[in-house]
Enzyme design. Structure first.
Site, short mmCIF file in Angstrom:
data_model
loop_
_atom_site.label_atom_id
_atom_site.label_comp_id
_atom_site.label_asym_id
_atom_site.label_seq_id
_atom_site.Cartn_x
_atom_site.Cartn_y
_atom_site.Cartn_z
N ASP A 1 66.39 45.53 -15.69
CA ASP A 1 65.48 44.40 -15.46
C ASP A 1 64.24 44.89 -14.71
OD1 ASP A 1 66.12 41.03 -15.27
OD2 ASP A 1 64.34 41.87 -14.28
N LYS B 1 60.71 25.56 -14.29
CA LYS B 1 61.16 24.85 -15.49
C LYS B 1 61.57 23.43 -15.08
CE LYS B 1 60.94 28.72 -17.95
NZ LYS B 1 62.00 29.49 -18.54
N TYR C 1 54.31 31.55 -26.27
CA TYR C 1 55.70 31.96 -26.01
C TYR C 1 56.51 31.97 -27.31
CZ TYR C 1 60.65 31.34 -24.87
OH TYR C 1 62.03 31.44 -24.86
N SER C 2 56.53 30.83 -28.01
CA SER C 2 57.40 30.75 -29.19
C SER C 2 56.93 31.70 -30.29
CB SER C 2 57.53 29.31 -29.70
OG SER C 2 56.28 28.74 -29.96
N LYS D 1 58.28 35.07 -29.38
CA LYS D 1 59.72 35.16 -29.65
C LYS D 1 59.97 35.22 -31.16
CE LYS D 1 62.83 35.05 -27.21
NZ LYS D 1 63.57 36.11 -26.46
N ASN E 1 62.34 13.76 -21.88
CA ASN E 1 62.11 14.36 -20.56
C ASN E 1 62.23 13.35 -19.42
OD1 ASN E 1 61.64 16.83 -21.72
ND2 ASN E 1 59.41 16.60 -21.77
N PRO F 1 56.21 15.83 -11.60
CA PRO F 1 55.18 15.77 -12.64
C PRO F 1 55.77 15.70 -14.05
CG PRO F 1 55.36 18.01 -11.79
CD PRO F 1 56.35 17.20 -11.02
N GLY G 1 49.16 21.39 -26.98
CA GLY G 1 50.02 21.75 -28.12
C GLY G 1 51.49 21.46 -27.88
P1 NAD Z 1 63.96 34.31 -17.24
O1 NAD Z 1 62.47 34.30 -17.29
O2 NAD Z 1 64.68 33.55 -16.19
O3 NAD Z 1 64.48 35.82 -17.13
C1 NAD Z 1 63.90 36.88 -17.85
C2 NAD Z 1 64.32 38.17 -17.18
O4 NAD Z 1 63.73 39.26 -17.92
C3 NAD Z 1 63.82 38.31 -15.73
O5 NAD Z 1 64.87 38.79 -14.92
C4 NAD Z 1 62.69 39.32 -15.82
O6 NAD Z 1 62.55 40.09 -14.63
C5 NAD Z 1 63.15 40.17 -16.99
N1 NAD Z 1 62.03 40.85 -17.66
C6 NAD Z 1 60.83 40.31 -18.02
N2 NAD Z 1 60.06 41.24 -18.60
C7 NAD Z 1 60.79 42.39 -18.62
C8 NAD Z 1 60.54 43.71 -19.11
N3 NAD Z 1 59.38 44.02 -19.70
N4 NAD Z 1 61.52 44.64 -18.99
C9 NAD Z 1 62.70 44.32 -18.40
N5 NAD Z 1 62.98 43.09 -17.92
C10 NAD Z 1 62.04 42.15 -18.02
O7 NAD Z 1 64.41 33.86 -18.70
P2 NAD Z 1 65.75 33.13 -19.17
O8 NAD Z 1 65.54 31.67 -19.13
O9 NAD Z 1 66.90 33.73 -18.47
O10 NAD Z 1 65.78 33.57 -20.70
C11 NAD Z 1 66.48 34.73 -21.13
C12 NAD Z 1 66.32 34.86 -22.64
O11 NAD Z 1 66.84 33.71 -23.28
C13 NAD Z 1 64.85 34.98 -23.08
O12 NAD Z 1 64.80 35.92 -24.13
C14 NAD Z 1 64.52 33.58 -23.58
O13 NAD Z 1 63.53 33.65 -24.60
C15 NAD Z 1 65.86 33.13 -24.13
N6 NAD Z 1 66.09 31.67 -24.12
C16 NAD Z 1 65.89 30.95 -22.98
C17 NAD Z 1 66.17 29.57 -22.99
C18 NAD Z 1 66.02 28.72 -21.74
O14 NAD Z 1 66.17 27.49 -21.82
N7 NAD Z 1 65.76 29.29 -20.58
C19 NAD Z 1 66.63 28.96 -24.15
C20 NAD Z 1 66.82 29.75 -25.30
C21 NAD Z 1 66.55 31.09 -25.26
P1 TYD Z 2 60.33 23.57 -19.74
O1 TYD Z 2 61.45 23.51 -18.75
O2 TYD Z 2 59.07 24.29 -19.35
O3 TYD Z 2 60.96 24.19 -21.09
P2 TYD Z 2 60.32 24.27 -22.59
O4 TYD Z 2 58.85 24.06 -22.52
O5 TYD Z 2 60.68 25.67 -22.96
O6 TYD Z 2 61.03 23.22 -23.39
O7 TYD Z 2 59.95 22.10 -20.14
C1 TYD Z 2 60.90 21.21 -20.69
C2 TYD Z 2 60.16 19.95 -21.06
O8 TYD Z 2 59.72 19.33 -19.85
C3 TYD Z 2 58.91 20.21 -21.88
O9 TYD Z 2 58.78 19.15 -22.84
C4 TYD Z 2 57.77 20.13 -20.88
C5 TYD Z 2 58.30 19.14 -19.85
N1 TYD Z 2 57.83 19.36 -18.46
C6 TYD Z 2 57.27 18.31 -17.73
O10 TYD Z 2 57.16 17.18 -18.24
N2 TYD Z 2 56.86 18.55 -16.47
C7 TYD Z 2 56.95 19.78 -15.87
O11 TYD Z 2 56.51 19.95 -14.70
C8 TYD Z 2 57.54 20.85 -16.62
C9 TYD Z 2 57.69 22.21 -16.03
C10 TYD Z 2 57.98 20.59 -17.91
#
Ligand code: NAD
Ligand code: TYD
Length: 351
Positions: free
Chosen positions: A32, A198, A159-160, A163, A258, A214, A292
């Protein structure tokens, strides 16, 4: 046997590592970069555990990857590392291309070289499991069927899009080079160790601090929420039994708007930590919408259930209660992750 976990100090990765070592004697090497979202404290309970080896480094560092793979000889790579926050990707997309696209490319190349050199008797058992998101499929109309694995890729945010690019690279490395890959596309996670930028952890942390909650736009955007430990069990299942080259959608069968999520968090806090100022919902504040902003995500998780027998164990009611309680029980963790860098972000985003 050993597995290599990238991004294992982040939200989902740390839950995965902790759950893995609670259930298995197999060693874990965590790689990490410890960006703002990575936190070694998430893995503090593993201190002194010889089954866990933490490496501070970047997935874009090819020499480090080669050395780690040669030294530890993992039977699988679980790739969680990513830049993961949509709002940050709008402010600064460069880091997302660097880690999610170029970093995944570098990791795939290192994995390919390592895997090519394995002896024939173990080569077939190697796996590269890529953890991805439902956001690659874009936004759904209110009455459209949920995303299946064959839904077209229509990413809308930096982001998307990054990915989606990484998913395509993983697919190509299988088709072209035969690398034994698996991909999971999961819906929104929530649970312990979720960084409070988040939606759900931000609402808990702000409410407890008496700050505005918010809600973007009209708050009617829909996400499908999954408790993080169910995501971890899905990944373990796909690693164990998934068909090589396949993708599996993972979701909680739990679509919610939300503003309903925020109301639920407020109601739980009213019950578990009532405020003298009155109900927490008084803090809900509608703010400018995200540019967006995708309107709706929904996952059709029938393939993973049909083929691999996986279903989530938690309902939203049980999962969100555990989550709120976890944040109430860990004020020190919350205080420490709200560092200077985090405060700068909040200032930029909600000014
Ligand atoms: P997060 O941002 O909490 O954690 C990401 C981790 O990756 C961190 O510990 C960061 O230090 C590390 N990292 C970032 N850049 C790096 C690099 N260049 N080299 C090594 N480590 C690096 O994210 P998360 O929510 O735990 O998501 C993990 C994975 O799951 C991601 O690939 C994300 O796209 C995917 N995902 C997340 C969600 C969600 O709801 N959080 C849902 C579906 C998929
Ligand atoms: P988020 O947790 O950033 O995840 P994602 O954008 O990957 O779905 O946001 C979840 C939803 O909540 C998204 O529709 C954006 C909304 N949101 C708010 O309304 N207020 C906030 O302060 C944040 C961070 C997100």
């Amino acid at each position: 046997m050993t597995i290599l976990v990238t991004g294992g100090a982040g939200f989902i990765g740390s839950n995965f590592v902790l759950d893995w070592l609670a259930q298995s004697h197999e060693k874990v090497v965590t790689l990490d970069a410890l960006t703002y979202a990575g936190n070694r404290e998430n893995l503090a309970s593993l201190k002194g555990d010889e089954r866990h080896h933490f490496v501070h480094g970047d997935i874009g560092d090819r020499a480090l990857l080669d050395q780690l793979l040669a030294t530890h000889q993992p039977r699988a790579i679980l790739h969680f590392a990513a830049e993961s926050h949509v709002d940050r990707s709008i402010h600064g997309p460069g880091a997302f291309i660097k880690t999610n696209v170029e970093g995944t490319f570098t990791l795939l190349e290192a994995a390919r070289t390592y895997w090519s050199g394995l002896s024939e008797d173990i080569k077939g058992d190697f796996r590269f499991l890529h953890v991805s998101t439902d956001e690659v499929y874009g936004s759904l109309a209110p009455d459209a069927p949920a995303f299946t694995e064959t839904h077209p890729y229509e990413p809308n945010s930096p982001y998307s899009a990054s990915k989606a690019a990484s998913d395509h690279l993983v697919r190509a490395w299988h088709h072209t080079y035969g690398l034994p890959v698996l991909t999971t596309n999961c819906s929104n996670n929530y649970g312990p160790f979720h960084f409070p930028e988040k939606l759900i952890p931000l609402m808990i942390v702000n409410a407890l601090a008496g700050k505005p909650l918010p809600v973007y736009g009209d708050g009617q955007q829909i996400r499908d929420w999954l408790y993080v430990k169910d995501h971890c069990s899905a990944i373990r299942t796909v690693l164990a039994r998934g068909r090589v080259g396949e993708t599996y959608n993972v979701g909680g069968w739990n679509e919610k708007a939300n503003v309903d999520i925020v109301q639920t968090v407020c109601a739980l806090l009213d019950e578990l930590r009532p405020s003298a100022e009155g109900p927490y919902a008084r803090l809900i504040t509608y703010v400018k919408d995200r540019p967006g902003h995708d309107r709706r995500y929904a996952i059709d998780a029938r393939k993973i259930e049909r083929e691999l027998g996986w279903r989530p164990a938690e309902t939203f009611e049980t999962g969100i209660r555990k989550t709120v309680q976890w944040y109430l029980d860990h004020p020190d963790w919350v205080a420490r992750v709200q560092s200077g860098a985090y405060r700068d972000w909040i200032e930029t985003q909600y000014a």
